[in-house]
Design an enzyme around this catalytic site. Structure first.
Site, PDB file in Angstrom:
ATOM      1  N   HIS A  79      -2.801   4.411   2.293  1.00  0.00           N
ATOM      2  CA  HIS A  79      -1.897   5.549   2.472  1.00  0.00           C
ATOM      3  C   HIS A  79      -2.671   6.581   3.289  1.00  0.00           C
ATOM      4  O   HIS A  79      -3.894   6.699   3.135  1.00  0.00           O
ATOM      5  CB  HIS A  79      -1.541   6.236   1.153  1.00  0.00           C
ATOM      6  CG  HIS A  79      -0.906   5.376   0.114  1.00  0.00           C
ATOM      7  ND1 HIS A  79      -1.631   4.591  -0.733  1.00  0.00           N
ATOM      8  CD2 HIS A  79       0.388   5.214  -0.243  1.00  0.00           C
ATOM      9  CE1 HIS A  79      -0.808   3.977  -1.567  1.00  0.00           C
ATOM     10  NE2 HIS A  79       0.425   4.327  -1.290  1.00  0.00           N
ATOM     11  N   ASP A 137      -5.067   8.535   1.254  1.00  0.00           N
ATOM     12  CA  ASP A 137      -6.233   7.834   0.681  1.00  0.00           C
ATOM     13  C   ASP A 137      -7.425   7.997   1.595  1.00  0.00           C
ATOM     14  O   ASP A 137      -8.550   8.172   1.135  1.00  0.00           O
ATOM     15  CB  ASP A 137      -6.037   6.302   0.610  1.00  0.00           C
ATOM     16  CG  ASP A 137      -4.830   5.861  -0.146  1.00  0.00           C
ATOM     17  OD1 ASP A 137      -4.414   6.579  -1.049  1.00  0.00           O
ATOM     18  OD2 ASP A 137      -4.319   4.761   0.186  1.00  0.00           O
TER      19      ASP A 137
HETATM   20  C1  XUL Z   1       2.989   1.872  -6.551  1.00  0.00           C
HETATM   21  C2  XUL Z   1       2.660   0.964  -5.445  1.00  0.00           C
HETATM   22  C3  XUL Z   1       2.172   1.601  -4.204  1.00  0.00           C
HETATM   23  C4  XUL Z   1       2.626   0.944  -2.950  1.00  0.00           C
HETATM   24  C5  XUL Z   1       2.183   1.670  -1.705  1.00  0.00           C
HETATM   25  O1  XUL Z   1       3.458   1.259  -7.673  1.00  0.00           O
HETATM   26  O2  XUL Z   1       2.740  -0.235  -5.583  1.00  0.00           O
HETATM   27  O3  XUL Z   1       0.805   1.648  -4.265  1.00  0.00           O
HETATM   28  O4  XUL Z   1       2.167  -0.358  -2.861  1.00  0.00           O
HETATM   29  O5  XUL Z   1       2.665   2.959  -1.647  1.00  0.00           O
END
Ligand code: XUL
Ligand code: CO
Length: 437
Positions: A102, A105
């Site tokens: 993300h 992150d």
């Molecule tokens: C949350 C989840 C996230 C997504 C990416 O449950 O799985 O980490 O994979 O936003």
């Protein structure tokens, strides 16, 4: 350069099933050919930056328990720089080909939106250099539209247009970062795209907004020439009580309704499947039935806990069944197996990250080997084929060709009486799977 994992001095190697070395692969033999591709290409393993590098061990009842050497600077940008180096050191020592992140992150949010964008650009430049040096690739990038308080009521489904604008601006920059890093895919997980109570929510408007949000993302993708795939990741609840992207079937229906189906595939997460009351292979099957399997977040939940525990996948049965669906659909194109998983709170040491990933990679490598054998032996497939064979000829084939009617079928029933009772042989088939293990 700092060495963040001094306890692992060389790249983790394949030593075979008899090895007693906990820091070796027992089944994952990257260059071995299985089903016409190397194991590395079939599995496309990926590291989840948020859990592996940024996870602290905190849960809703208690503080973090891990002390990561790359998060000790008391300066978020210095931490971000150390973290990106730690990530690529880990990736290289594990021999994992991909990673996912993300935006927040890899780089911290700044005082202003512009500063956040600058932070991201700075870390992306380092990541790009390290990708080049290590040969690592980006499986997908995404934007975190759920951690900051501004997104409490959603991003693309927020009732406030200014917050919606922020979500769009943030995704724009996360897409730019993904393009710069040559990402195979860009992901949308509807973190807070859902609702807590219908007393304050206009469900229809929020659906329309989400569709507008995604259409604008498609427009921007075309504008910047991003060739990767767009993916949506279903989840039924958590953090919202009701998440809009409930499961594969719901998401496919939404995409169809809003003319978005051509632009998106699904990222199926195992633990999300179980939270929706399905199995992992059910969700994969629904996606592949529409030709829409993009990628996988490989993890498992804990049946006793019932929330998204994001544990490393160690369940061989699940891995076999998942790999059977994936292989039968033709395997991954742009996707892979991303370990959206975290060590337990009590697994406090950095070396536990190696144990966790090695075990998960071996589980799926073994799942791949067994699934490939089951498919190539063909016994299971021929049972299923035979089960539907009355639709392959005669009046059954006419039905599927659209050449039948209720009148014709009523006549056939009147002439032939009761259908034969045929066993589904569930236990026999379960035994068959066990025989391969
Ligand atoms: C949350 C989840 C996230 C997504 C990416 O449950 O799985 O980490 O994979 O936003
Ligand atoms: Co996920």
């Amino acid at each position: 350069m700092k060495n963040f994992f001094p306890e692992v001095r060389q790249v983790i190697r394949y030593e075979g099933a008899d090895s007693k070395n906990p820091l070796a692969f027992k089944y994952y033999d990257a260059d071995r050919i299985v089903g016409g591709k190397t194991m590395k290409e079939q599995l496309n393993f990926s590291l989840a930056y948020w859990h592996t590098l940024k996870g602290t061990g905190a849960d809703i009842f208690g503080a973090g328990t891990y002390k990561r050497p790359w998060l000790q600077n008391n300066d978020p940008m210095k931490d971000a720089e150390d973290t990106v180096y730690a990530a690529f050191e880990f990736i290289s020592k594990l021999g994992i080909p991909y990673y996912c992140f993300h935006d927040r992150d890899i780089a911290p949010e700044g005082e202003t939106f512009a500063e956040s964008c600058k932070n991201l650009e700075k870390i992306v430049a380092i990541a790009k250099k390290l990708q080049g040096e290590t040969g690592t690739r980006l499986l997908w990038g995404t934007a975190n539209l759920f951690s900051h308080p501004r997104y409490t009521h959603g991003g693309g489904t927020n009732p406030d247009a200014m917050t919606f604008a922020w979500a769009c601006a943030q995704v724009k920059n996360a897409m730019d970062a993904t393009l710069t890093l040559g990402g195979e895919n860009y992901l949308f997980w509807g973190g807070r795209e859902g609702y807590e109570t219908l007393l304050n929510t206009n469900y229809g408007r929020e659906q329309d907004q989400l569709a507008r949000f995604l259409h604008m993302a498609v427009d921007y993708k075309k504008k910047i020439g991003f060739k990767g795939l767009f993916m949506l990741e279903p989840k039924p609840h958590e953090p919202s009580a009701h998440q809009y992207d409930f499961d594969s079937a719901t998401v496919l229906g939404f995409l169809r309704k809003y003319d978005l189906l051509d632009y998106f595939r699904l990222n199926i997460e195992a633990n999300h499947a179980t939270l929706a009351g399905h199995t992992f292979e059910h969700e994969l099957t629904v996606a592949t039935a529409d030709g829409k399997l993009g990628s996988v977040d490989a993890n498992i939940g804990n049946p006793q806990l019932g929330w998204d525990t994001d544990q490393f996948p160690t369940n061989l049965y699940d891995a076999i069944k998942a790999m059977m669906v994936i292989l039968k659909s033709g395997g991954f194109t742009n996707g892979g197996l991303n370990f959206d998983a975290k060590p337990r709170r009590g697994s406090t040491d950095t070396i536990d990250l190696f144990h966790a990933h090695i075990g998960a990679m071996d589980t799926f490598a073994r799942g791949l080997l067994i699934a490939d054998k089951i498919i190539s032996d063909g016994e299971l497939d021929s049972f299923v084929k035979e089960r539907y064979s009355t639709f392959d000829s005669g009046f059954g084939a006419d039905i599927m060709k659209g050449k039948s009617s209720f009148d014709i079928l009523e006549k056939i029933v009147l002439e032939n009486g009761e259908p034969d009772m045929k066993s589904g042989r569930q236990e026999m088939l379960e035994n068959l799977i066990n025989q391969y293990i």
